[in-house]
Design a protein around this motif. Structure first.
Motif, PDB file in Angstrom:
ATOM      1  N   ASP A 150      82.178   4.057 -39.289  1.00  0.00           N
ATOM      2  CA  ASP A 150      82.193   5.245 -38.437  1.00  0.00           C
ATOM      3  C   ASP A 150      82.501   6.383 -39.405  1.00  0.00           C
ATOM      4  O   ASP A 150      83.617   6.468 -39.925  1.00  0.00           O
ATOM      5  CB  ASP A 150      83.278   5.104 -37.365  1.00  0.00           C
ATOM      6  CG  ASP A 150      83.426   6.366 -36.514  1.00  0.00           C
ATOM      7  OD1 ASP A 150      82.867   7.417 -36.903  1.00  0.00           O
ATOM      8  OD2 ASP A 150      84.110   6.301 -35.484  1.00  0.00           O
ATOM      9  N   SER A 168      87.661  -5.418 -31.370  1.00  0.00           N
ATOM     10  CA  SER A 168      86.270  -5.271 -31.804  1.00  0.00           C
ATOM     11  C   SER A 168      85.596  -6.623 -31.633  1.00  0.00           C
ATOM     12  O   SER A 168      86.275  -7.625 -31.396  1.00  0.00           O
ATOM     13  CB  SER A 168      86.245  -4.854 -33.282  1.00  0.00           C
ATOM     14  OG  SER A 168      84.930  -4.603 -33.741  1.00  0.00           O
ATOM     15  N   GLN A 200      82.045  -4.807 -29.258  1.00  0.00           N
ATOM     16  CA  GLN A 200      82.574  -3.471 -29.003  1.00  0.00           C
ATOM     17  C   GLN A 200      83.143  -3.402 -27.587  1.00  0.00           C
ATOM     18  O   GLN A 200      82.675  -4.093 -26.682  1.00  0.00           O
ATOM     19  CB  GLN A 200      81.450  -2.429 -29.139  1.00  0.00           C
ATOM     20  CG  GLN A 200      80.959  -2.242 -30.560  1.00  0.00           C
ATOM     21  CD  GLN A 200      79.747  -1.329 -30.635  1.00  0.00           C
ATOM     22  OE1 GLN A 200      78.966  -1.224 -29.685  1.00  0.00           O
ATOM     23  NE2 GLN A 200      79.561  -0.676 -31.766  1.00  0.00           N
ATOM     24  N   LEU A 235      93.159  -0.414 -34.281  1.00  0.00           N
ATOM     25  CA  LEU A 235      91.777   0.061 -34.291  1.00  0.00           C
ATOM     26  C   LEU A 235      91.060  -0.476 -33.064  1.00  0.00           C
ATOM     27  O   LEU A 235      91.015  -1.697 -32.856  1.00  0.00           O
ATOM     28  CB  LEU A 235      91.052  -0.410 -35.552  1.00  0.00           C
ATOM     29  CG  LEU A 235      91.758  -0.215 -36.899  1.00  0.00           C
ATOM     30  CD1 LEU A 235      90.908  -0.759 -38.043  1.00  0.00           C
ATOM     31  CD2 LEU A 235      92.081   1.257 -37.133  1.00  0.00           C
ATOM     32  N   VAL A 280      87.353  -0.419 -31.292  1.00  0.00           N
ATOM     33  CA  VAL A 280      85.975  -0.096 -31.694  1.00  0.00           C
ATOM     34  C   VAL A 280      85.051  -0.160 -30.483  1.00  0.00           C
ATOM     35  O   VAL A 280      85.042  -1.159 -29.750  1.00  0.00           O
ATOM     36  CB  VAL A 280      85.492  -1.087 -32.774  1.00  0.00           C
ATOM     37  CG1 VAL A 280      84.092  -0.712 -33.228  1.00  0.00           C
ATOM     38  CG2 VAL A 280      86.450  -1.089 -33.958  1.00  0.00           C
ATOM     39  N   LYS A 284      81.938   6.007 -26.193  1.00  0.00           N
ATOM     40  CA  LYS A 284      82.969   6.874 -26.787  1.00  0.00           C
ATOM     41  C   LYS A 284      83.085   8.235 -26.074  1.00  0.00           C
ATOM     42  O   LYS A 284      84.222   8.676 -25.804  1.00  0.00           O
ATOM     43  CB  LYS A 284      82.669   7.050 -28.275  1.00  0.00           C
ATOM     44  CG  LYS A 284      83.608   8.002 -29.030  1.00  0.00           C
ATOM     45  CD  LYS A 284      85.008   7.467 -29.166  1.00  0.00           C
ATOM     46  CE  LYS A 284      85.884   8.214 -30.164  1.00  0.00           C
ATOM     47  NZ  LYS A 284      85.776   9.649 -30.223  1.00  0.00           N
ATOM     48  N   LEU A 302      87.268   3.990 -32.786  1.00  0.00           N
ATOM     49  CA  LEU A 302      86.129   4.109 -33.705  1.00  0.00           C
ATOM     50  C   LEU A 302      84.841   3.845 -32.940  1.00  0.00           C
ATOM     51  O   LEU A 302      84.833   3.091 -31.963  1.00  0.00           O
ATOM     52  CB  LEU A 302      86.270   3.123 -34.866  1.00  0.00           C
ATOM     53  CG  LEU A 302      87.551   3.305 -35.696  1.00  0.00           C
ATOM     54  CD1 LEU A 302      88.575   2.272 -35.289  1.00  0.00           C
ATOM     55  CD2 LEU A 302      87.267   3.214 -37.172  1.00  0.00           C
ATOM     56  N   SER A 303      83.765   4.437 -33.412  1.00  0.00           N
ATOM     57  CA  SER A 303      82.515   4.384 -32.660  1.00  0.00           C
ATOM     58  C   SER A 303      81.341   3.957 -33.536  1.00  0.00           C
ATOM     59  O   SER A 303      81.238   4.394 -34.692  1.00  0.00           O
ATOM     60  CB  SER A 303      82.241   5.777 -32.080  1.00  0.00           C
ATOM     61  OG  SER A 303      80.944   5.857 -31.561  1.00  0.00           O
ATOM     62  N   CYS A 341      81.338  -2.116 -36.188  1.00  0.00           N
ATOM     63  CA  CYS A 341      82.070  -3.308 -35.775  1.00  0.00           C
ATOM     64  C   CYS A 341      82.965  -3.685 -36.951  1.00  0.00           C
ATOM     65  O   CYS A 341      82.553  -3.560 -38.106  1.00  0.00           O
ATOM     66  CB  CYS A 341      81.119  -4.442 -35.432  1.00  0.00           C
ATOM     67  SG  CYS A 341      82.009  -5.923 -34.925  1.00  0.00           S
ATOM     68  N   PHE A 342      84.168  -4.127 -36.681  1.00  0.00           N
ATOM     69  CA  PHE A 342      85.137  -4.335 -37.759  1.00  0.00           C
ATOM     70  C   PHE A 342      84.614  -5.304 -38.816  1.00  0.00           C
ATOM     71  O   PHE A 342      84.659  -5.022 -40.011  1.00  0.00           O
ATOM     72  CB  PHE A 342      86.461  -4.843 -37.194  1.00  0.00           C
ATOM     73  CG  PHE A 342      87.545  -4.957 -38.226  1.00  0.00           C
ATOM     74  CD1 PHE A 342      88.314  -3.862 -38.561  1.00  0.00           C
ATOM     75  CD2 PHE A 342      87.774  -6.149 -38.894  1.00  0.00           C
ATOM     76  CE1 PHE A 342      89.297  -3.948 -39.541  1.00  0.00           C
ATOM     77  CE2 PHE A 342      88.751  -6.252 -39.875  1.00  0.00           C
ATOM     78  CZ  PHE A 342      89.516  -5.145 -40.196  1.00  0.00           C
ATOM     79  N   SER A 371      81.881  -4.152 -41.349  1.00  0.00           N
ATOM     80  CA  SER A 371      82.186  -2.885 -42.032  1.00  0.00           C
ATOM     81  C   SER A 371      82.910  -3.121 -43.352  1.00  0.00           C
ATOM     82  O   SER A 371      83.895  -2.476 -43.649  1.00  0.00           O
ATOM     83  CB  SER A 371      83.036  -2.003 -41.111  1.00  0.00           C
ATOM     84  OG  SER A 371      82.329  -1.715 -39.933  1.00  0.00           O
TER      85      SER A 371
END
Lengths: 411, 133
Positions: free
Chosen positions: A86, A299, A302, A325, A327, A333, A353-354, A357-358, A361
């Protein structure tokens, strides 16, 4: 494979080089699985985080975008799975610039190809859920299992190159879950317990996935009380797909192809397994939630608007000592902002976060940059993934996860 | 020379050393793709290098990332020589096609029991054959 007139023209390059490359790839895959022909699809969904693509994948995408004088375009609505960051939260994640540059190049290539950057793995909750019998080419395991099982649509797992190929050709090889015969139940499982929380739904999904065992198995689960909601189904299916590579399940009396046991052939199967709370707790015990916590993550998949609503309520009046966090998708969002959920979560010290995906990332690199190892989450899918990235993942309810962010540890 | 016939095959002929385990495979979940080793602590091949080996495993696990990752691994030369499975999901077939990796799947019997670990094998995808040398 048998090709019709337009498919023959694509293969001959009469419709351009990009569709020609795409259909050649699809024919290779179709031949591998013995597909007789192609089936037209209405939507494609591409998983393409740059940790997966690497330089080689990004370069390939850029080359595709340059084909046909830069005029190659997808033929059907084609959307994307979460990106690898993000950009508004890079300072929180601390991802190296070289990875962000790969993201920018990927975004530019997709835009050139006419792909809509929806950046979501919950498109069935946010963009457009497919309908029963609709053939699609979806590219996230959680998306595929939800579309097949809950919506009654038809998709195989389509990896990024194949999903983009489907976007460019408007079709996919007819094998696997596009065929009636593949959609019949293969293993009948009796559930003696109905989960309540999302992590419990995930755990039961993981148990079923492990029992079913591989992509071609179709578990039929009976005995659940009531109809699970969309978020429960989301976590149940995502975990089943993660632990078992499963693409379709039936819930007796609940999902559209198992209203009656005989609809999916379940009446001819003996009950092969009985599962309940003990089995789900045994799976959770592999990810024990105790002791110090470095980071709390919501996450994979999402979060929906309703999950964020629940989370926001839990965050009110708290002050976090560890990063939290949450997501979600770029579609959810803005509503999360409008309804004040983002403010409640971020006032407590968390982050919403938008579009990412954890685990997609650069999970290993952000762990090293932030000193994150002991991660707690309510996602059964993500605990299954993150062990390979060097984390010590812990599975707990949303409530306990929030407590962990506040206290810095789990009792 | 024992021959095992697969139902599905893709790629070019190769000869190499088999690395065998009755476990699953996912490029994202199981591998340190930079170091070229199995990184999931619970995997039966944890800590071992897969580079240049004919991996003989039970089935594909997990997600769709392997479709991209096999090509990325190939581009750096940190890749198994070939993949052999009892069963695969479409992702590995798509990934093998995209990365030009040799792969066989679907045998009579459990391939992880039929091929001894460390043995030399030859794969002929055109004939869908795995030969124990």
């Amino acid at each position: 494979m048998k090709l019709n007139e337009i498919e023959g023209a694509m293969r001959a390059g009469e419709l351009g080089r990009a569709p020609q490359i795409a259909i050649e790839h699809q024919i290779q895959v179709g031949d591998y699985f013995g597909a007789a022909d192609f089936v037209e699809v209405t939507q494609a969904h591409i998983m393409a985080d740059t940790e997966s693509l690497g330089e080689a994948g990004v370069k390939w995408l850029e080359e595709m975008a340059l084909e046909d004088g830069g005029k190659a375009r997808v033929r059907i609505p084609t959307i994307t799975d979460p990106r690898g960051t993000d950009f508004a939260k890079v300072k929180v994640l601390k991802q190296p610039e070289k990875f962000l540059e790969l993201e920018r190049r990927t975004i530019a290539a997709f835009q050139k190809l006419g792909v809509s950057l929806t950046d979501t793995c919950i498109n069935y909750q946010t963009i457009q859920a497919p309908t029963r019998g609709e053939s699609v080419a979806f590219g996230d395991t959680g998306v595929v299992i939800f579309a097949n099982s809950v919506c009654g649509a038809r998709s195989n797992y389509e990896g990024g190159p194949s999903a983009l190929s489907a976007g460019l050709t408007g079709r996919t090889p007819r094998y696997g879950f596009h065929l009636d015969a593949q959609r019949r139940a293969t293993v009948r499982i009796r559930a003696d317990w109905t989960p309540r929380t999302l992590n419990e739904w995930g755990a039961l999904g993981g148990v079923v996935g492990k029992l079913a065992g591989n992509y071609w198995s179709v578990p039929l689960v009976e005995g659940l009380e009531g109809a699970p909601g969309s978020d429960a189904m989301k976590h149940f299916g995502a975990a089943m797909a993660s632990f078992g590579s499963i693409a379709l399940f039936h819930l007796a009396g609940i999902t559209p192809e198992a209203v009656r046991l005989e609809d999916c052939g379940g009446d001819r199967l003996p009950v092969a397994h009985r599962v309940g709370e003990a089995e789900a707790r045994a799976l959770m015990a592999h990810y024990p939630a105790d002791g110090e916590v470095d980071v709390v993550v919501f996450s994979a998949p999402q979060l929906s608007l309703y999950e964020l609503r629940d989370l926001a309520k839990l965050c009110e009046g708290r002050r976090f000592v560890k990063p939290l966090l949450a997501v979600t998708s770029p579609q959810v969002k803005p509503d999360c902002d409008r309804f004040g959920y983002t403010k409640s979560i971020e006032d407590a010290g968390g982050h919403v976060l938008s579009g990412m995906c954890f685990y997609q990332s650069y999970a290993r690199e952000i762990a090293e940059a932030n000193g994150w190892r002991r991660l707690v989450t309510n996602s059964t899918k993500i605990v299954n993934i993150l062990g390979g990235y060097g984390y010590r993942p812990m599975l707990a309810s949303m409530e306990r996860c929030v407590e962990a962010a506040e206290k810095g540890r789990l009792p | 020379m024992k021959e095992l016939i697969a139902k599905h095959a893709i790629g070019k002929p190769v000869t190499g050393t088999a690395m065998v385990a009755n476990d699953g495979f996912s490029a994202r979940y199981d591998l340190d793709r930079i170091g070229g080793t199995f990184s999931r602590p619970t995997h039966k091949l944890a800590g071992k290098s897969y580079v240049g080996k004919v991996l003989v495993l039970d089935t594909a696990k997990g997600g769709v990332a392997s479709a991209w990752m096999l090509r990325e691994m190939t581009s750096r030369g940190i890749i198994p020589l070939a993949l052999v499975f009892n069963s695969v999901n479409p992702i590995l077939a798509q990934g093998a096609a995209f990365a030009a990796v040799t792969m066989l799947s679907g045998f009579e019997g459990d391939i992880t029991a039929l091929v001894p670990d460390g043995v030399r094998v030859q794969i002929d995808p055109a004939r869908r054959v795995l030969r124990l040398l």
